[in-house]
Scaffold this active site. Structure first.
Site, short mmCIF file in Angstrom:
data_model
loop_
_atom_site.label_atom_id
_atom_site.label_comp_id
_atom_site.label_asym_id
_atom_site.label_seq_id
_atom_site.Cartn_x
_atom_site.Cartn_y
_atom_site.Cartn_z
CB SER A 170 12.78 0.30 25.02
OG SER A 170 11.90 0.02 26.07
CG HIS B 299 8.16 1.44 23.18
ND1 HIS B 299 8.32 0.30 22.42
CD2 HIS B 299 8.98 1.26 24.25
CE1 HIS B 299 9.18 -0.51 22.98
NE2 HIS B 299 9.59 0.04 24.09
#
Length: 199
Positions: A98, A123
């Protein structure tokens, strides 16, 4: 008496940690480990500025092992890595997920490395927003802006098409070190210090 002993033990621990970070800085290395927060970003940014003040020609090596965290804090680190004149190499190790990937991508493409057993996760931004419907709607729009911005950055830094990045980040997208190399998140897999450039 017990309170004094506890405080003395804590002070000794903090002193030891301070010595460790001082020695680490002397070798022009920065360790970014753990969740990315405002406090962590402040510490990393401070180290970057200190090392730049000591030399603009000697490279900085930043080791990234993070499950992600605050995207804005991640961007603060990203921007300062791009801001300083000193060349910065980022090295992925353990888990780079992330916002951790955001920091990794701050280095130029040929300055991004990964240790053999590192793993990577990209993501869409997560939200734990609660509240009235209008606030949630506003927050959702901001999240979508952040998602689009991150996708564009990943596409730009990796050479992967924006459509594919958007599709991949729609859900958790895991990559091992070899896959991260193929995807363009890193430019080299390394196993020992000698594999890192010296200049």
């Amino acid at each position: 008496m017990r309170c004094d002993a506890t405080q003395e033990k804590r002070a000794h621990s903090e002193s030891g940690e301070s010595v460790f970070f001082q020695k680490f800085l002397e070798t022009r290395q920065i360790l970014l480990s753990g969740e990315i927060s405002k406090d962590l970003a402040e510490g990393i940014v401070r180290q970057l500025f200190v090392l730049e003040s000591l030399s603009v020609s000697k490279p900085i090596y930043m080791y990234v092992d993070s499950p992600g965290g605050d995207v804005d804090a991640g961007y603060a680190i990203f921007d300062v890595i791009r801001f300083v004149k000193t060349p910065v190499y980022t090295i992925g190790m353990g888990l780079v997920a992330s916002a951790g990937v955001l920091v990794l991508l701050a280095a130029k493409k040929d300055c991004r490395f990964g240790l053999r057993n590192s793993r990577y996760l990209i993501h869409q931004p997560l939200s734990g927003m609660r509240g009235v419907a209008t606030d949630i709607e506003i927050h959702a729009r901001e999240l979508e802006k952040t998602r689009s911005k991150l996708n564009a950055l990943i596409a730009s830094e990796t050479g992967v098409s924006l459509d594919k990045v958007a599709q991949d980040t729609n859900r958790d997208y895991w990559l091992d070190a070899s896959q991260a190399l193929e995807y363009g998140l890193i430019s080299n897999l390394i196993e020992k210090r000698a594999d890192l450039p010296k200049k």
